[in-house]
Design an enzyme around this catalytic site. Sequence first.
Site, PDB file in Angstrom:
ATOM      1  N   ARG A   7      11.824  -5.648   4.767  1.00 35.21           N
ATOM      2  CA  ARG A   7      11.587  -4.226   4.452  1.00 35.21           C
ATOM      3  C   ARG A   7      12.568  -3.310   5.185  1.00 35.21           C
ATOM      4  O   ARG A   7      12.880  -3.489   6.353  1.00 35.21           O
ATOM      5  CB  ARG A   7      10.162  -3.846   4.856  1.00 35.21           C
ATOM      6  N   LYS A  42       0.840  -1.221   0.000  1.00 32.47           N
ATOM      7  CA  LYS A  42       0.000   0.000   0.000  1.00 32.47           C
ATOM      8  C   LYS A  42       0.864   1.256   0.000  1.00 32.47           C
ATOM      9  O   LYS A  42       0.643   2.173  -0.772  1.00 32.47           O
ATOM     10  CB  LYS A  42      -0.908   0.053   1.251  1.00 32.47           C
ATOM     11  N   ARG A  83      -9.673   1.067   8.059  1.00 31.00           N
ATOM     12  CA  ARG A  83      -9.208  -0.294   8.371  1.00 31.00           C
ATOM     13  C   ARG A  83     -10.308  -1.134   9.005  1.00 31.00           C
ATOM     14  O   ARG A  83     -10.087  -2.298   9.296  1.00 31.00           O
ATOM     15  CB  ARG A  83      -8.114  -0.213   9.429  1.00 31.00           C
ATOM     16  N   ARG A  96      11.292  -1.385  10.872  1.00 32.66           N
ATOM     17  CA  ARG A  96      10.239  -1.010  11.822  1.00 32.66           C
ATOM     18  C   ARG A  96      10.161  -1.997  12.978  1.00 32.66           C
ATOM     19  O   ARG A  96      10.335  -3.195  12.787  1.00 32.66           O
ATOM     20  CB  ARG A  96       8.886  -0.969  11.092  1.00 32.66           C
ATOM     21  N   ARG A 109      -0.262  -8.868  13.764  1.00 32.76           N
ATOM     22  CA  ARG A 109      -0.917  -7.927  12.833  1.00 32.76           C
ATOM     23  C   ARG A 109      -1.836  -8.686  11.875  1.00 32.76           C
ATOM     24  O   ARG A 109      -2.944  -8.254  11.589  1.00 32.76           O
ATOM     25  CB  ARG A 109       0.137  -7.130  12.046  1.00 32.76           C
TER      26      ARG A 109
HETATM   27  P1  AP5 Z   1       4.920  -1.590   1.781  1.00 27.97           P
HETATM   28  O1  AP5 Z   1       4.575  -0.732   0.608  1.00 27.97           O
HETATM   29  O2  AP5 Z   1       5.688  -0.984   2.889  1.00 27.97           O
HETATM   30  O3  AP5 Z   1       3.582  -2.323   2.326  1.00 27.97           O
HETATM   31  P2  AP5 Z   1       2.363  -1.759   3.130  1.00 27.97           P
HETATM   32  O4  AP5 Z   1       1.137  -2.426   2.599  1.00 27.97           O
HETATM   33  O5  AP5 Z   1       2.363  -0.263   3.149  1.00 27.97           O
HETATM   34  O6  AP5 Z   1       2.712  -2.355   4.547  1.00 27.97           O
HETATM   35  P3  AP5 Z   1       2.630  -1.735   5.992  1.00 27.97           P
HETATM   36  O7  AP5 Z   1       3.322  -2.719   6.896  1.00 27.97           O
HETATM   37  O8  AP5 Z   1       3.109  -0.325   6.034  1.00 27.97           O
HETATM   38  O9  AP5 Z   1       1.126  -1.780   6.249  1.00 27.97           O
HETATM   39  P4  AP5 Z   1       0.484  -1.881   7.579  1.00 27.97           P
HETATM   40  O10 AP5 Z   1      -0.916  -1.767   7.136  1.00 27.97           O
HETATM   41  O11 AP5 Z   1       0.782  -3.051   8.415  1.00 27.97           O
HETATM   42  O12 AP5 Z   1       1.153  -0.674   8.408  1.00 27.97           O
HETATM   43  P5  AP5 Z   1       0.694   0.799   8.694  1.00 27.97           P
HETATM   44  O13 AP5 Z   1       1.906   1.635   8.718  1.00 27.97           O
HETATM   45  O14 AP5 Z   1      -0.442   1.209   7.838  1.00 27.97           O
HETATM   46  O15 AP5 Z   1       5.681  -2.876   1.219  1.00 27.97           O
HETATM   47  C1  AP5 Z   1       6.163  -3.887   2.092  1.00 27.97           C
HETATM   48  C2  AP5 Z   1       7.501  -4.443   1.551  1.00 27.97           C
HETATM   49  O16 AP5 Z   1       7.251  -5.106   0.306  1.00 27.97           O
HETATM   50  C3  AP5 Z   1       8.550  -3.344   1.244  1.00 27.97           C
HETATM   51  O17 AP5 Z   1       9.810  -3.830   1.577  1.00 27.97           O
HETATM   52  C4  AP5 Z   1       8.425  -3.130  -0.282  1.00 27.97           C
HETATM   53  O18 AP5 Z   1       9.654  -2.704  -0.857  1.00 27.97           O
HETATM   54  C5  AP5 Z   1       8.031  -4.520  -0.750  1.00 27.97           C
HETATM   55  N1  AP5 Z   1       7.176  -4.481  -1.933  1.00 27.97           N
HETATM   56  C6  AP5 Z   1       6.157  -3.603  -2.180  1.00 27.97           C
HETATM   57  N2  AP5 Z   1       5.578  -3.896  -3.358  1.00 27.97           N
HETATM   58  C7  AP5 Z   1       6.226  -5.001  -3.851  1.00 27.97           C
HETATM   59  C8  AP5 Z   1       6.090  -5.789  -5.041  1.00 27.97           C
HETATM   60  N3  AP5 Z   1       5.143  -5.517  -5.970  1.00 27.97           N
HETATM   61  N4  AP5 Z   1       6.927  -6.844  -5.198  1.00 27.97           N
HETATM   62  C9  AP5 Z   1       7.867  -7.145  -4.266  1.00 27.97           C
HETATM   63  N5  AP5 Z   1       8.068  -6.436  -3.132  1.00 27.97           N
HETATM   64  C10 AP5 Z   1       7.254  -5.367  -2.924  1.00 27.97           C
HETATM   65  O19 AP5 Z   1       0.111   0.661  10.179  1.00 27.97           O
HETATM   66  C11 AP5 Z   1       0.955   0.391  11.264  1.00 27.97           C
HETATM   67  C12 AP5 Z   1       0.100   0.273  12.519  1.00 27.97           C
HETATM   68  O20 AP5 Z   1      -0.567   1.517  12.766  1.00 27.97           O
HETATM   69  C13 AP5 Z   1      -1.012  -0.766  12.468  1.00 27.97           C
HETATM   70  O21 AP5 Z   1      -0.523  -2.061  12.798  1.00 27.97           O
HETATM   71  C14 AP5 Z   1      -1.994  -0.218  13.492  1.00 27.97           C
HETATM   72  O22 AP5 Z   1      -1.576  -0.514  14.803  1.00 27.97           O
HETATM   73  C15 AP5 Z   1      -1.881   1.292  13.289  1.00 27.97           C
HETATM   74  N6  AP5 Z   1      -2.860   1.819  12.320  1.00 27.97           N
HETATM   75  C16 AP5 Z   1      -2.575   2.392  11.115  1.00 27.97           C
HETATM   76  N7  AP5 Z   1      -3.699   2.760  10.496  1.00 27.97           N
HETATM   77  C17 AP5 Z   1      -4.729   2.425  11.314  1.00 27.97           C
HETATM   78  C18 AP5 Z   1      -6.139   2.537  11.207  1.00 27.97           C
HETATM   79  N8  AP5 Z   1      -6.729   3.088  10.110  1.00 27.97           N
HETATM   80  N9  AP5 Z   1      -6.882   2.075  12.239  1.00 27.97           N
HETATM   81  C19 AP5 Z   1      -6.324   1.553  13.334  1.00 27.97           C
HETATM   82  N10 AP5 Z   1      -4.993   1.397  13.491  1.00 27.97           N
HETATM   83  C20 AP5 Z   1      -4.195   1.829  12.487  1.00 27.97           C
END
Ligand code: AP5
Length: 214
Positions: free
Chosen positions: A123, A9, A84, A157, A168
Amino acid sequence: MVGAPGAGKGTQAALLAERLGIPHVASGDIFRDHIRRETALGKKVKSYMDQGALVPDDLTVQMIDDRLDKPDAAKGVILDGFPRTRRQAEVLDAMLAKKGGRVTAALYVDVDREKLLRRLSGRWLCTERADHVYHETARPPKKTGVCDIDGAPLYQRDDDKPATIKARMEKQLPPMFEVVDYYTDSGVLHAVDGDQPVDEVTDELMRAIAPPAR
Ligand code: AP5
């Protein structure tokens, strides 16, 4: 942008935001920034994030509402990681209606669970800019540990440790599927295969947002 942890994402939202010239608003990045600055919100959300749990809806919704009131959001944003839960999706619709907007597309990046674990554990992120994202094999930086774009050091992270990744997935995938259903029912969902090279996923997402004229 809707998708499991590690689906891509953040990677895709940054690329789409650049192509479309609108801001990338990532709920996780905003929370991590509050934790780093030790704000009142940061202190409240840290324990949820450390445990791989979702932050309560009221805290999350208020933060997004405030962000969408900033002038740079007037022409639209790419929301990454929000909503989410079904409740967040419902509140977002009401919030946007008040501001005179709506969700025009919900982009679901679909990747199977086995691959998600590999993506998260490999990552690396830039310490200066949260949207400079690397992977040690799939998207390595030119120089190990250093961001290609601004030369800042890279880091992993805290919630990318194996036990937190597992938590998660267990805690966050069921509500995510409810969000997918919500947007399927409202007719704006576009599901894209996230298990393709990054540029191909971006092209597919762009076609979903703005199909080529016939
Ligand atoms: P990346 O693009 O970083 O993936 P991502 O989907 O953004 O993963 P996140 O871990 O950031 O999502 P998340 O939802 O767990 O965390 P968030 O920060 O939102 O890609 C991942 C890896 O794959 C990278 O190394 C990249 O290079 C690689 N990659 C990407 N595309 C690729 C491809 N096509 N092929 C190969 N490799 C590829 O949330 C963190 C925390 O915040 C949550 O756990 C929760 O506690 C809280 N939180 C955030 N938002 C909310 C909400 N709305 N409600 C409640 N709690 C929330």
